[in-house]
Design an enzyme around this catalytic site. Structure first.
Site, mmCIF file in Angstrom:
data_model
loop_
_atom_site.group_PDB
_atom_site.id
_atom_site.type_symbol
_atom_site.label_atom_id
_atom_site.label_comp_id
_atom_site.label_asym_id
_atom_site.label_seq_id
_atom_site.Cartn_x
_atom_site.Cartn_y
_atom_site.Cartn_z
ATOM 1 N N ASP A 204 0.833 -1.203 0.000
ATOM 2 C CA ASP A 204 0.000 0.000 0.000
ATOM 3 C C ASP A 204 0.873 1.261 0.000
ATOM 4 O OD1 ASP A 204 -2.819 0.985 0.416
ATOM 5 O OD2 ASP A 204 -1.931 1.874 2.193
ATOM 6 N N GLU A 268 1.626 -0.602 -5.065
ATOM 7 C CA GLU A 268 0.582 0.381 -5.329
ATOM 8 C C GLU A 268 1.278 1.730 -5.281
ATOM 9 O OE1 GLU A 268 -3.182 2.882 -3.896
ATOM 10 O OE2 GLU A 268 -1.502 2.431 -2.616
HETATM 11 C C1 NOJ Z 1 -4.444 2.896 -0.915
HETATM 12 C C2 NOJ Z 1 -5.579 1.974 -0.634
HETATM 13 O O1 NOJ Z 1 -5.876 1.242 -1.788
HETATM 14 C C3 NOJ Z 1 -6.705 2.845 -0.161
HETATM 15 O O2 NOJ Z 1 -7.919 2.125 -0.089
HETATM 16 C C4 NOJ Z 1 -6.333 3.438 1.163
HETATM 17 O O3 NOJ Z 1 -7.350 4.331 1.590
HETATM 18 C C5 NOJ Z 1 -5.019 4.208 1.066
HETATM 19 N N1 NOJ Z 1 -4.020 3.508 0.311
HETATM 20 C C6 NOJ Z 1 -4.449 4.473 2.442
HETATM 21 O O4 NOJ Z 1 -4.000 3.286 3.024
#
Ligand code: NOJ
Ligand code: MG
Length: 542
Positions: A204, A268
């Site tokens: 993440d 991500e």
């Molecule tokens: C990316 C995640 O996919 C999202 O759902 C989340 O709110 C943010 N990162 C913070 O962790």
């Protein structure tokens, strides 16, 4: 089992959003036993792996992306025994399992943050997070001008006068990755889940762990990064894509390499241009990075051709495949996103008062888009429900909204709940078969009965059967390992070969001709009577 050697280069990976996939106990919240009971359906669909969004102990202020304990399953979802059973069942079905790792921030209920609050400014407990004194005479101004991705300031003040950084919700304090204790802890967390048998981690906010050492001011919107582009005239964002993140992933890669099997890291990272993103997937770092540039590209032959070239080209320079994606739990589902023709960016959720998408057009284009994506070489991620052609819930009453974005933006952004609604399995069951009871943590639109799996399974031409056929052909023809070559076509047609397969999408009004002598294997909609390809249709032919 998928090929044991570098399986991820070609894998189709299905994202499970645990809250909304399958509920075993009727409390309206999806859970691990529910997931385990439905894994054989994913085997039938034909995917290679699943990625699960977080199911760890959490107060759920950001749907589990606020982790209070990385080694405990939240009781809403089950317990560690349920996680072990889920992993074992996946393995017996030949599916790999990727779990979510949230290293940029913890929950404010994590024991480290509680200890930091109880400790004094300057203490080792506070050194695990980003605490600073404020500016101004009495320190009542935030330490810098940064804004939260969810809206509002990125700093919160404590009664003792210090401030802490939260790039997301106030309940998600950012960790200090300059602190070796933080690094050691995350290596231990990686090992904890690797030892339990997971095949990898979706990381993440992978571009956010290291912040500019000076915490230099930056006035532009905190959500700018979701656009991936720095606004004109702005210096590079001091909180994203800093050089220091890479050594963290190099260390993690070594940790994974020491395990048997082929365990992976997927970033991500909302980073542009493609050359910057490619640095995350150099041979000694991560394996994959979501191609969000592809996801946000408007529906059209020229922009898509360019983005496919640009992103595959950038990745090829570091020997990495491309990781295609069209939907996830943060953006409007592509069956709705593509139902707009106004040329605007429609990745954010919408409410009942906003202009609504053209649903039939959205579904038609979504089927064409998915068939195009699955014909491309590389890996692809599917988001639960897209194989049903599921649209966004675009008319949800505001009372139900849980995404912190809604409150923090002062209700100017409705947030992401519309893509997170529990999915329909059985048209005529309570909660459409999501669970045994008529309970669902977000309301399911009545019209979703027609999207239910049991209305589509075995029905020729259904979206579900389109995906299933595409996944079967993709596997048989090793499309994920293939190479792409473009065909010369009219401006509004996009066509490429992947091995012997021809993938053609028509974006124009005039029906498109297929080359003479090819046989149509799959088509996102019926062709014209004389065998040409209508507008917004993708064909696979050989
Ligand atoms: C990316 C995640 O996919 C999202 O759902 C989340 O709110 C943010 N990162 C913070 O962790
Ligand atoms: Mg439940």
């Amino acid at each position: 089992m998928p090929s044991p050697s570098e399986w991820w280069r070609s894998a189709v990976i299905y994202q499970i959003y645990p809250r909304s996939f399958a509920d075993s106990d009727g409390d309206g919240m999806g859970d691990l036993p529910g997931i385990t009971s439905r894994l054989s359906d994913l085997r039938d669909l034909g995917v290679d792996a699943v990625w699960l969004s977080p199911f760890y102990l959490s107060p759920q202020h950001d749907a589990g992306y606020d982790v209070a304990d990385y080694r405990t399953v939240d009781p809403r979802f089950g317990d560690l025994g349920d996680a072990d059973k889920m992993i074992a069942e996946a393995r017996s079905l030949g599916l790999r399992v990727i779990v979510d790792l949230v290293p940029n921030h913890t929950s404010n209920e994590h024991e480290w943050f509680r200890a930091a609050l109880a400790a004094a400014p300057g203490s080792p407990e506070r050194e695990r997070y980003v605490f600073r004194d404020g500016r101004g005479e009495d320190g009542s101004e935030p330490p810098n001008t940064w804004l939260s991705v969810f809206g509002g300031p990125a700093w919160e003040r404590l009664p003792d006068g210090q401030w802490y950084l939260h790039l997301f919700d106030v309940s998600q304090p950012d960790l200090n990755w300059g602190n070796p204790e933080v690094r050691d802890e995350f290596v231990a967390i990686l090992r904890f889940w690797l030892d339990r048998g997971v095949d990898g981690f979706r990381v993440d906010v992978a571009h956010g762990l290291i912040k500019d050492a000076e915490l230099a001011d930056w006035e532009w919107g905190g959500d700018v990064i979701l656009g991936g582009l720095t606004p004109e005239g702005a210096p590079p964002p001091p909180m994203w894509d800093q050089e220091g993140v890479h050594e963290i992933y190099q260390q993690w890669r070594e940790v994974l390499n020491a395990y048997e099997g082929d365990r992976i890291l997927v970033a991500e990272a909302w980073v542009q241009p493609a050359e910057r993103l490619a640095r995350y997937v150099r041979p000694d770092e991560m394996h994959q990075a979501f191609n969000f540039e592809y996801l946000v590209t408007p529906w059209g032959a020229d922009p898509l051709r360019q983005v496919i070239d640009r992103t595959s080209g950038a990745n090829a320079t570091v020997g990495a495949p491309t990781t295609w994606v069209l939907s996830n739990h943060d953006v409007m589902r592509h069956a709705s996103r593509l139902g707009f023709s106004d040329g605007k960016d429609h990745r954010n959720g919408i409410g009942v008062d906003d202009p609504q998408p053209d649903a039939p057009l959205g579904l038609r284009r979504a089927r064409a888009a998915s068939l195009q994506m699955l014909g491309l070489p590389g890996s692809a991620y599917l988001y639960q429900g897209e194989e049903l052609g599921l649209p966004e819930h675009t008319t949800m009453p505001d009372d139900f909204r849980e995404d912190p974005t809604f409150e923090r933006s002062g209700h100017t952004e409705v947030g992401r709940d519309g893509c997170r609604v529990p999915i329909p399995w059985e048209a005529d069951s309570p909660s459409f078969g999501f669970g045994p009871a008529d309970a669902s943590w977000l309301p399911q639109p009545a019209a979703w009965a027609e999207y239910a799996l049991d209305r589509q399974r075995g029905i020729p031409g259904s979206t579900y059967e389109l995906y299933r056929s595409a996944l079967r052909l993709r596997r048989e023809r090793s499309l994920g390992h293939g190479t792409l070559s473009w065909l010369d076509t009219p401006a509004e047609v996009l066509a490429f070969r992947n091995g012997d397969l021809l993938v053609l999408t028509n974006f124009g009004d005039a029906p498109a001709e297929l080359p003479l002598g090819v046989r149509v294997l799959l088509s996102s909609e019926p062709l014209t009577e004389d065998g040409r390809v209508p507008r917004d249709v993708t064909v696979w032919a050989a």
